[in-house]
Design an enzyme around this catalytic site. Structure first.
Site, PDB file in Angstrom:
ATOM      1  N   ASP A  77       0.857  -1.190   0.000  1.00 34.75           N
ATOM      2  CA  ASP A  77       0.000   0.000   0.000  1.00 34.75           C
ATOM      3  C   ASP A  77       0.888   1.234   0.000  1.00 34.75           C
ATOM      4  OD1 ASP A  77      -1.973   1.886   0.254  1.00 34.75           O
ATOM      5  OD2 ASP A  77      -2.222   1.602   2.401  1.00 34.75           O
ATOM      6  N   GLY A  88       6.185   0.384  -0.968  1.00 29.28           N
ATOM      7  CA  GLY A  88       5.896  -1.034  -1.130  1.00 29.28           C
ATOM      8  C   GLY A  88       5.994  -1.490  -2.573  1.00 29.28           C
ATOM      9  N   GLY A 134      -1.711   8.229   4.609  1.00 27.05           N
ATOM     10  CA  GLY A 134      -0.358   7.718   4.767  1.00 27.05           C
ATOM     11  C   GLY A 134      -0.269   6.284   4.281  1.00 27.05           C
ATOM     12  N   GLU A 135       0.948   5.897   3.933  1.00 28.37           N
ATOM     13  CA  GLU A 135       1.161   4.564   3.382  1.00 28.37           C
ATOM     14  C   GLU A 135       0.838   3.494   4.415  1.00 28.37           C
ATOM     15  OE1 GLU A 135       4.617   2.120   0.900  1.00 28.37           O
ATOM     16  OE2 GLU A 135       4.725   4.290   1.214  1.00 28.37           O
ATOM     17  N   GLY A 136       0.052   2.510   4.010  1.00 30.13           N
ATOM     18  CA  GLY A 136      -0.358   1.422   4.885  1.00 30.13           C
ATOM     19  C   GLY A 136      -1.752   1.579   5.433  1.00 30.13           C
TER      20      GLY A 136
END
Length: 688
Positions: free
Chosen positions: A512, A516, A565-567
């Site tokens: 995500d 990544g 945000g990422e994740g």
């Protein structure tokens, strides 16, 4: 137990297997070691005396030696009296069992003595390494005394192994981990190796490769606490992280025991042979979905999740992922890549995650996932020189691999990659440009300030940094490690190691965000199997993620467009993914279905009918011959396709077709299946 990792280790091995040398290497750097010798000497056996002298000669001068070869109770006393700040090395339990079976000590309750030894090992306050021969792999001895020794030693090994944190089997000098230790905040992660060419990929429980410890080239200090410096695991349901004991930002440089040696060096190299998901269970799971008792048309897009989980779990009825870990990578990029970011913002976000606050921690808590903060090395300005030294790239890859293995050994079933760092978007764009020929300006997302304003000046600065870095490296190799060193930096290198380690352990990963997918592109050049263990729940409306997903053939499941945000998008989608797996694995088959599941609940008519009844059914099903006069009375048929049969109508109406066997004046005659014109036939019947 010692606070910095393991406390009790049992080292097993055959004759000349290298078990003693391996055990000694584990404690060689300890400050205070007592060597407990259990063997007895005899002047009548000079060869045995020479063996013992060889053992003595290789011990460091600072080690103290204790003799416990004449009394079985002496070993128990030494273990019980050990102090917390010292290390005991017992070599070996075979000599102890020999003395235990000596007629001079009989009659004795051998079982009780072995139980006392196990209790002493379990309660030992010091570090304890025990060496013992493994006799269970050999033939049954032909003499009563030999059988008694094998039985007693086997019982002793089982008792001591149960009391130890870790059990290692040494074969031909290669140590293999049999029992992982109980995980603590700084416990040493367990290790494993990828399948080598020609190796059995189906080894190990649940299809995962057997856990293996380490290569001969790995420093033994990794066992004694250096390897144990793993970032803390924060359970978002609590308000504070568990203590780590490691200095932030230094754990990634610790050596790893996870990688075996091959002929030319470490196994992290292009062309690795890692496991692939099962090719049969994925399609089988989709076939089974068609037979489930669902009120609607099915699971839709979630069917791909079921197929993915079935292939990675190697079963047509996959279970929802219960144990999930989020690996939050924190690594900043200097130079123009970080243009427009607020200084210290990433550190503030990481501090929130450590305390269980912030969007990522809140979503992790809601999903019941653990959150582990991973400090990656900071990257230098890519436009001026390499983002990371080559040696640091190797260390970061190993560190990521070890993080994945540690999680799997603690029972984690699914990993979620997240990232929080300045300049990560630009680094991912540079990796994407180098690997897929993308135009940096097309894959760099807009720069948005904390107050919601679009900063085009910062965006242009990031584009310029990526452009200059690509210009600087235009003649450089485009191998995976070169791309990581020149452009990717520490966080993408650690993420790549995580993907490779998870692949080696047959563990799926949710991607995500740009870090990544950039790691997925790099890992493709090291092991093409890695991308098959990745799932992309959402693209986040990020141009780099969209393009990388297309290159990796990872079709996003959802279109949430979350900007948290990422994740975060992966965690937000996780309950939905679990719901699909719950339905796929828990619903029964539809009554009467003929699919894989329906075959168990409903029998086919031809399987239950008697042979005579079947023959009658077949005879009745055959169409009767029609006479010429009957054919002439019907309207011409436009199509002569014998395979087509018009479906029988649900009730009377203008679509009803009279049966050729019924009387012409019967208005409710059934359809004959010939496809004749309904209106003409009805008119003919009334006219007649």
């Amino acid at each position: 137990m010692s606070a910095d990792g393991w406390s009790r280790i049992l080292v097993l091995g055959g004759i000349r297997s290298g078990k003693s040398e391996f055990a000694e290497s584990l404690v060689r750097e300890a400050s205070r070691v007592r060597y407990v010798a259990t063997a007895t000497t005899s002047p009548d056996d000079p060869e045995w005396v020479a063996r013992i002298e060889a053992h003595r000669s290789r011990r460091p001068a600072g080690w103290a030696t204790e003799e416990a070869g004449t009394d079985p109770g002496r070993l128990v006393e030494l273990i019980r009296s050990a102090e917390p700040d010292e290390t005991l090395l017992v070599d070996d339990l075979g000599g102890w069992v020999t003395v235990l079976l000596d007629p001079a000590h009989q009659p004795a309750d051998d079982v009780a003595t072995v139980a006392e030894l196990g209790a002493a090992v379990r309660d030992c306050p010091a570090r304890l390494v025990l060496v013992s021969p493994e006799v269970g792999l050999s033939l049954v001895p032909t003499t009563p005394l030999g059988r008694a020794f094998a039985d007693a030693l086997g019982t002793t090994n089982q008792t001591v192994a149960d009391a130890c944190d870790t059990v290692v089997l040494v074969i031909a000098g290669q140590p293999t981990r049999l029992k992982p230790g109980t995980p603590v905040a700084t416990a040493a992660p367990r290790a494993n190796v990828p399948a080598q060419p020609g190796a059995d990929r189906d080894a190990g429980p649940a299809g995962r490769p057997d856990p293996v410890v380490p290569d001969a080239g790995t420093p033994a200090s990794a066992w004694t606490g250096v390897l144990g410096a793993v970032p803390e695991v924060l359970r978002p349901t609590v308000t504070a992280p568990e203590p780590s004991g490691a200095e932030p930002g230094t754990a990634w440089t610790a050596p790893t025991m996870a990688l075996p040696m091959v002929a030319t060096g470490l196994v992290i190299q292009p062309g690795m042979e890692l496991p692939m998901p099962d090719e049969q269970t994925g399609p089988a799971a989709l076939d089974r979905l068609a037979t489930l008792d669902l009120p609607g048309s099915g699971l839709g897009t979630l069917a791909r999740v079921v197929e993915f989980a079935a292939a990675t779990q190697r079963t047509a009825t996959p279970a929802p992922w219960r144990s999930v870990r989020v690996l939050l990578l924190h690594g900043d990029h200097a130079g123009g890549a970080a243009a427009g970011t607020v200084p210290g913002e990433s550190a503030r976000r990481v501090a929130q995650a450590r305390t269980g606050s912030g969007p990522l921690a809140q979503l992790a808590a809601e999903a019941g996932a653990t959150l582990q903060v991973v400090e990656a090395p900071a990257a230098a300005p890519m436009e001026h020189g390499p983002a990371l030294p080559v040696d640091d790239v190797e260390a970061a890859l190993r560190y990521g691999w070890r993080l994945a293995e540690a999680a799997v050994d603690e029972g984690v079933e699914l990993l979620v990659l997240a990232a929080c760092g300045a300049g990560t978007d630009a680094a991912a764009a540079a990796v994407l440009a180098a690997n897929a020929g993308a135009e940096p300006a097309a894959v760099l997302g807009r720069v948005v300030t904390p107050d919601g304003q679009v900063d085009d000046t910062a965006w242009m600065a990031r584009c310029a940094a990526v452009r200059d870095a690509l210009q600087r490296t235009r003649r450089s190799p485009r191998d995976a490690k070169d791309v990581l060193a020149e452009l990717g930096g520490g966080d993408i290198a650690v993420a790549t190691g995580i993907l490779l380690g998870a692949t080696a352990r047959r563990t799926p990963v949710l991607l995500d965000g740009p870090v990544g997918v950039a790691a997925g592109l790099v890992s493709r050049d090291l092991a093409g199997q890695a991308r098959h263990w990745c799932l992309l729940p959402d693209h986040g409306d990020h141009p780099a993620v969209r393009l990388a997903a297309d290159v990796l053939d990872l079709q996003p499941l959802l279109d949430l467009r979350l900007g948290l945000g990422e994740g975060a998008a992966a965690l937000a989608a996780l309950p939905l993914l679990r719901a699909g797996l719950t339905l796929a694995g828990g619903l029964p088959a539809r009554p009467g279905s003929d699919g894989p599941a329906g075959a168990e609940t409903a029998a086919r008519p031809e399987e239950t009918a008697e042979p005579e009844e079947t023959a009658e059914l077949e005879e009745a099903a055959e169409p009767e011959e029609t006479t010429g006069s009957e054919e002439s009375e019907r309207e011409p048929v436009e199509s002569d396709d014998s395979e087509f049969a018009e479906p029988r109508p649900a009730g009377p109406g203008p679509t009803a077709v009279p049966d050729k066997t019924a009387a012409p004046d019967d208005p409710a005659a059934p359809d004959d299946g010939t496809g004749a014109d309904t209106a003409s036939a009805a008119t003919s019947a009334r006219g007649a």
